[in-house]
Design an enzyme around this catalytic site. Structure first.
Site, PDB file in Angstrom:
ATOM      1  N   ARG A 114     -25.449  -7.323  -0.341  1.00 48.95           N
ATOM      2  CA  ARG A 114     -24.788  -8.583   0.010  1.00 48.95           C
ATOM      3  C   ARG A 114     -25.594  -9.260   1.118  1.00 48.95           C
ATOM      4  NH1 ARG A 114     -18.286  -7.549   0.238  1.00 48.95           N
ATOM      5  NH2 ARG A 114     -18.150  -6.058  -1.490  1.00 48.95           N
TER       6      ARG A 114
ATOM      7  N   ARG B 108      -7.937  -7.542  -8.461  1.00 51.67           N
ATOM      8  CA  ARG B 108      -8.741  -8.752  -8.661  1.00 51.67           C
ATOM      9  C   ARG B 108     -10.117  -8.340  -9.173  1.00 51.67           C
ATOM     10  NH1 ARG B 108      -9.035  -7.371  -3.053  1.00 51.67           N
ATOM     11  NH2 ARG B 108     -11.135  -6.628  -2.645  1.00 51.67           N
TER      12      ARG B 108
ATOM     13  N   GLU C 153      -6.492   2.766  -2.520  1.00 53.20           N
ATOM     14  CA  GLU C 153      -5.689   1.615  -2.923  1.00 53.20           C
ATOM     15  C   GLU C 153      -6.244   1.061  -4.218  1.00 53.20           C
ATOM     16  OE1 GLU C 153      -6.033  -1.314   0.172  1.00 53.20           O
ATOM     17  OE2 GLU C 153      -8.082  -1.814  -0.335  1.00 53.20           O
TER      18      GLU C 153
ATOM     19  N   GLU D 222      -9.675   2.509  -5.791  1.00 51.04           N
ATOM     20  CA  GLU D 222     -10.547   3.031  -4.749  1.00 51.04           C
ATOM     21  C   GLU D 222     -10.157   4.446  -4.342  1.00 51.04           C
ATOM     22  OE1 GLU D 222     -11.852  -1.065  -2.431  1.00 51.04           O
ATOM     23  OE2 GLU D 222     -10.440   0.274  -1.434  1.00 51.04           O
TER      24      GLU D 222
ATOM     25  N   LYS E 173       0.807  -1.219   0.000  1.00 51.07           N
ATOM     26  CA  LYS E 173       0.000   0.000   0.000  1.00 51.07           C
ATOM     27  C   LYS E 173       0.846   1.278   0.000  1.00 51.07           C
ATOM     28  CE  LYS E 173      -3.315  -2.847  -0.103  1.00 51.07           C
ATOM     29  NZ  LYS E 173      -3.832  -3.225  -1.430  1.00 51.07           N
TER      30      LYS E 173
ATOM     31  N   ASN F 146      -7.309  -2.560  -5.968  1.00 49.25           N
ATOM     32  CA  ASN F 146      -7.544  -3.985  -5.757  1.00 49.25           C
ATOM     33  C   ASN F 146      -7.255  -4.713  -7.062  1.00 49.25           C
ATOM     34  OD1 ASN F 146      -8.429  -3.725  -3.061  1.00 49.25           O
ATOM     35  ND2 ASN F 146     -10.353  -2.926  -3.837  1.00 49.25           N
TER      36      ASN F 146
ATOM     37  N   PHE G 145      -7.877  10.379   8.344  1.00 52.44           N
ATOM     38  CA  PHE G 145      -9.176   9.697   8.250  1.00 52.44           C
ATOM     39  C   PHE G 145     -10.282  10.728   8.066  1.00 52.44           C
ATOM     40  CE2 PHE G 145     -12.864   7.647  10.572  1.00 52.44           C
ATOM     41  CZ  PHE G 145     -13.186   6.782   9.544  1.00 52.44           C
TER      42      PHE G 145
ATOM     43  N   GLY H  33      -9.607  -5.707   2.975  1.00 53.03           N
ATOM     44  CA  GLY H  33     -10.756  -6.323   3.631  1.00 53.03           C
ATOM     45  C   GLY H  33     -11.011  -5.837   5.037  1.00 53.03           C
ATOM     46  N   GLY H  34     -10.501  -4.664   5.369  1.00 50.23           N
ATOM     47  CA  GLY H  34     -10.811  -4.096   6.678  1.00 50.23           C
ATOM     48  C   GLY H  34      -9.966  -4.629   7.816  1.00 50.23           C
TER      49      GLY H  34
END
Lengths: 144, 452
Positions: free
Chosen positions: B338, B292, B288, B274, B116, B290, B201, B163-164
């Site tokens: 989801r 995939r 970041e 993102e 990252k 991803n 943040f 994924g947090g």
């Protein structure tokens, strides 16, 4: 639970039903002096749409004759020593607990398959050089 | 083109890849753990291999067994899906050694974007805004110094993260000191890499990501954005496209930034860039990339009409992209919910059991990506995603009405699910008005979000 099961085959079917209904992978039981392992079977190469699926119970029953030794990885099975070629566990041979019975070749590495207990080789279910998947029954061992 | 693809995944994404492969006329090899032997993707595949017992570390993450299965089956490519080994440079390396095409980016691009801190530096060089942040932080002192300059709140993040996991928000120096070691050890256990970094943040920002596609012939396009601001503990719950807060100019500008980032990484295949977006100022910051196909990819497929998984496979086989930027048109609005096997009443604890009753919604504009069927057993070994319900409509209003209608129809008996939670969430005035941000759900759950 007073049900009198006299025929081993009958008992096996009852246990096999439990195996299937509970979705268990494996079930161990003793009958007289012998210990059995029922294992839900494997399936491969399903044509679509005619897939019916091998019945895991039937396959488990096949393995009832004794202790099934299964593959611990995906690879190509070798029944002979990759160095010398000697076959340590042909049908009829007696193997000690922890004795090498086969090799699985995965990405060029030969991993030994060892017998979980002493016994004699009743049946070999794979051919030399055959691809195997995880959990596939390689051979069946009878009481030592 | 490839002839045979090994699908190194399970659940709905394995099925999704199987469907794309079949439409391309490719043969499929499914792998599965012992507990997944009766799964839909296994039954539908041309060939199958059991690769290990239930725990993923011994089955779906078992690289030697996966490679052996691919080699024995004579597959020419491996599709990793998402999660598991999708962003594993190790799998990619081993694929390269065994003449198997990894359906994803090249090794360098994956490594670069997987780190990252290096990813931030890379996109920064091509003029993509990044949040004020640090490189690797090794001590509390360093972290406190950064906080002294940039203020709070700050986010502690795992360098190898995603994924947090390994993410912690610090609202003051006490938080920062307290979370510093937790974040490090969490990163170490989750990714085998304890390096962490700090970022400013923005609690009221939106999470907006751009779907990109690149081929090996130098073409890079974006397929619009997905707004994934509805999250709980950094896990996305609802995604939609287009975002209600982006105007055409903003979309073009961020889309171009996403393309620059993709080019700078030397990337090929499907990827996601993102951003955090501050609706008040219009400022956006790279978070970041991803490397995939993502869980929420159907949202972009519905509004563009492009099959991303098929395109991903075609591009991996060396074909040029089947469309140009000008040919990509965003049509209507799409939203995805989801549906997880979790109990919202009990802090979203995983709910295990056998599905004894099932009705999946259908009708105009509804797509359901799922591996569920009656008799399916929700296992403790894997993530809790049961189904993705995607609604498409002429506009946001129609898409949301269709989603609400679909969730009313949907029945899943045997486990607790998030279906009703989604309906209540979709019904809030804040969501209806599109006034959401990344900490909205947590605020709403704790009862502090104003109701309409």
């Amino acid at each position: 639970m007073e049900k009198d099961i006299t025929r081993p085959e009958e008992e096996a079917r009852v246990l096999a039903r439990i195996l299937r209904e509970e979705g268990l992978a494996e079930l161990e039981f003793e009958a007289g002096q012998e210990r059995f392992v029922l294992r839900a079977g494997r399936r491969r190469e399903h044509p679509v749409p005619a897939w019916t699926g091998a019945d895991p119970v039937e396959e488990a029953l096949e393995a009832l004759e004794g202790l099934a030794i299964t593959s611990t990885r995906v690879g190509v099975v070798h029944l002979g020593d990759p160095q010398g070629g000697a076959v340590p566990a042909p049908v009829g041979a007696t193997v000690p607990q922890g004795g090498i019975v086969a090799w699985i070749e995965t990405m060029g590495v030969h991993q030994e398959v060892r017998s979980p207990q002493a016994g004699s080789v009743l049946e070999i279910l794979v051919a030399e050089g055959e691809p195997v998947e995880y959990g596939q029954v390689l051979m069946v061992l009878g009481g030592g | 083109m490839f002839k045979k693809i090994l699908i190194a995944n399970r659940g709905e994404i394995a099925l999704r890849i199987l469907r794309a492969s079949r439409e391309l006329g490719l043969r499929t090899v499914a792998v599965h753990s012992e507990v997944d032997r009766d799964s839909l993707h296994v039954r539908l595949a041309d060939e199958t291999f059991c690769v290990g017992p239930g725990p993923a570390t011994q089955s779906y993450l078992n690289i030697p067994n996966l490679i052996a299965a691919a080699t024995i089956a004579g597959a020419d490519a491996i599709h990793p899906g998402y999660g598991f080994l999708a962003e594993s440079p190790r799998l990619l390396e081993v694929c390269n050694q065994h003449d198997l095409t990894f359906i994803g980016p090249g090794l360098e691009a994956m490594r670069l974007m997987g780190d990252k801190a290096r990813a931030r530096q890379t996109v920064d060089r091509v003029g993509v805004p990044v949040l004020p942040g640090t490189d690797e932080v090794t001590g509390e002192k360093e972290a406190l110094d950064f906080a002294g300059v940039h203020g709070y709140p700050l986010m502690l993040k795992a360098a190898a993260g995603g994924g947090g996991k390994g993410m912690r928000v610090a609202h003051g120096p006490e938080d920062l000191e307290r979370h510093f070691h937790t974040a490090r050890s969490e990163a170490q256990s989750a990714f085998g890499d304890g390096r962490i970094y700090l970022e400013k943040f923005l609690p009221r920002a939106r999470h907006i990501e751009f779907q990109v596609m690149a081929d090996s012939h130098g073409h890079v396009v974006h397929l619009g954005e997905r707004d994934c601001s509805v999250q709980r503990r950094h896990q996305k719950l609802i995604e939609e496209s287009p975002s209600v807060v982006l105007g055409p100019e903003q979309r073009r500008e961020m889309g171009e930034a996403a393309i620059r980032a993709t080019r700078a990484a030397g990337y090929s295949g499907a990827g996601t860039v993102e951003f955090l977006f501050d609706p008040d100022s219009g400022a956006y910051y790279f978070l970041e990339m991803n490397t995939r196909i993502q869980v929420e990819h159907p949202v972009s497929e519905m509004v563009t009409g492009i099959d991303l998984v098929k395109e991903q496979i075609r591009v991996a086989a060396g074909h040029p992209l089947g469309f140009s930027q000008e040919e990509i048109q965003i049509q209507g609005h799409a939203v995805e919910c989801r549906i997880n096997a979790e109990d919202p009443e009990k802090g979203f604890a995983p709910s295990l059991g056998t599905i004894h009753d099932l009705h999946l919604p259908g009708g105009p504009g509804i797509r359901v990506d799922t591996h569920l069927e009656r008799g399916y057993v929700v296992q403790p070994f894997y993530d809790s995603l049961l189904a993705k319900v995607i609604a498409h409509g002429r506009d946001r209003e129609e898409a949301l009405a269709r989603m609400d209608r679909a969730l009313q129809e949907m029945q899943v008996g045997g486990v607790r699910t998030t279906i009703d939670f989604h309906r209540r969430l979709l019904g809030t005035g804040d969501f209806r008005r599109g006034e959401i941000h990344t900490t909205f759900v947590e605020a709403w759950i704790s009862g502090s979000a104003p109701e309409a």
